[in-house]
Design a protein around this motif. Sequence first.
Motif, PDB file in Angstrom:
ATOM      1  N   ALA A  25       0.831  -1.203   0.000  1.00  0.00           N
ATOM      2  CA  ALA A  25       0.000   0.000   0.000  1.00  0.00           C
ATOM      3  C   ALA A  25       0.867   1.256   0.000  1.00  0.00           C
ATOM      4  N   LEU A  26       0.379   2.289  -0.649  1.00  0.00           N
ATOM      5  CA  LEU A  26       1.052   3.585  -0.588  1.00  0.00           C
ATOM      6  C   LEU A  26       1.062   4.083   0.844  1.00  0.00           C
ATOM      7  N   PRO A  27       2.020   4.932   1.186  1.00  0.00           N
ATOM      8  CA  PRO A  27       2.090   5.480   2.554  1.00  0.00           C
ATOM      9  C   PRO A  27       0.753   6.072   2.994  1.00  0.00           C
ATOM     10  N   GLU A  28       0.112   6.839   2.073  1.00  0.00           N
ATOM     11  CA  GLU A  28      -1.163   7.477   2.450  1.00  0.00           C
ATOM     12  C   GLU A  28      -2.320   6.486   2.571  1.00  0.00           C
ATOM     13  N   HIS A  29      -2.053   5.231   2.294  1.00  0.00           N
ATOM     14  CA  HIS A  29      -3.133   4.230   2.386  1.00  0.00           C
ATOM     15  C   HIS A  29      -2.948   3.250   3.529  1.00  0.00           C
ATOM     16  N   THR A  30      -1.890   3.445   4.293  1.00  0.00           N
ATOM     17  CA  THR A  30      -1.671   2.504   5.389  1.00  0.00           C
ATOM     18  C   THR A  30      -2.847   2.566   6.338  1.00  0.00           C
ATOM     19  N   GLY A  31      -3.302   1.385   6.735  1.00  0.00           N
ATOM     20  CA  GLY A  31      -4.440   1.312   7.637  1.00  0.00           C
ATOM     21  C   GLY A  31      -5.747   1.141   6.904  1.00  0.00           C
ATOM     22  N   LEU A  32      -5.766   1.427   5.604  1.00  0.00           N
ATOM     23  CA  LEU A  32      -7.004   1.241   4.843  1.00  0.00           C
ATOM     24  C   LEU A  32      -7.083  -0.194   4.326  1.00  0.00           C
ATOM     25  N   ASP A  33      -8.289  -0.705   4.313  1.00  0.00           N
ATOM     26  CA  ASP A  33      -8.515  -2.092   3.920  1.00  0.00           C
ATOM     27  C   ASP A  33      -8.793  -2.168   2.425  1.00  0.00           C
ATOM     28  N   GLU A  89     -15.010   0.628  -1.278  1.00  0.00           N
ATOM     29  CA  GLU A  89     -14.996   1.794  -0.404  1.00  0.00           C
ATOM     30  C   GLU A  89     -14.111   2.846  -1.039  1.00  0.00           C
ATOM     31  N   ARG A  90     -14.644   4.031  -1.154  1.00  0.00           N
ATOM     32  CA  ARG A  90     -13.871   5.104  -1.786  1.00  0.00           C
ATOM     33  C   ARG A  90     -13.075   5.863  -0.727  1.00  0.00           C
ATOM     34  N   HIS A  91     -11.818   6.068  -1.021  1.00  0.00           N
ATOM     35  CA  HIS A  91     -10.983   6.916  -0.164  1.00  0.00           C
ATOM     36  C   HIS A  91     -10.229   7.847  -1.089  1.00  0.00           C
ATOM     37  N   GLY A  92     -10.620   9.082  -1.102  1.00  0.00           N
ATOM     38  CA  GLY A  92      -9.991  10.020  -2.020  1.00  0.00           C
ATOM     39  C   GLY A  92     -10.267   9.607  -3.448  1.00  0.00           C
TER      40      GLY A  92
END
Lengths: 102, 102
Positions: free
Chosen positions: B31-39, B73-76
């Motif tokens: 995962a990209l750094p900005e996506h850590t923690g996202l499933d 799930e949309r994130h950004g």
Amino acid sequence: MDMEKSIAALNNPARRKILEWLKDRSNFPPALPEHTGLDGVCVGYIQEKAGLSQSTISNYMGLLKQAGFVKAERHGQWTFYRRDEKNIQAFLQAVQSELLKD
Amino acid sequence: MDMEKSIAALNNPARRKILEWLKDRSNFPPALPEHTGLDGVCVGYIQEKAGLSQSTISNYMGLLKQAGFVKAERHGQWTFYRRDEKNIQAFLQAVQSELLKD
DNA sequence: TTTATATATCGAGATATTTCGATTTATGGA
DNA sequence: TCCATAAATCGAAATATCTCGATATATAAA
């Protein structure tokens, strides 16, 4: 177990129905006197039940057979189809282990 | 549980592969750094892994979602897809009870 | 606000499936 | 042998799926 063929064979409501009907011989007209004791259901009865043309049913049964869901046995001019429970179980096992996590 | 849509969604080797890959996040690039923690996994990674066009993968993920096999799930700007284990189990239960005798 | 990136949607050509009626093949009976 | 019946195969039209590139939309960054 050819997953490709199996799923393709199931990807049709009439074919799934046929597999269900074949669970119980009494879903079809009673066997002719000359067929007593023989296992399975002949194409004509399946056709009648499904309300599709003879060629369509023959084709469908061929697909279900290639997928391993049914066995065919010829007796005189009739072909009797019946479920292949072993292969059906094997397929369910395979889908399960492909789809299920762990 | 729409058996029709579910089986249609599975009737394609790439879509089945995607479902398998999604069992384990490590099948995809980290995962990209900005996506850590996202499933879940974003479309681009799935596309890269599958070697199909972006529009094809977007379409495939839509079919898998409509069938209930995945959740989105949309994130950004990213859409993260992940398996819906509950629905997958429900599907397996349904096929089993439709196919299995008794 | 302009630009860049990720994803979704659109339109289309290639391919596959569905389903039929017509024909062929296999078998049994007169 | 000739005819009748059951099933399989053939050929084709209608419909659906596959897959793409192009375009549209959503969001974030400059």
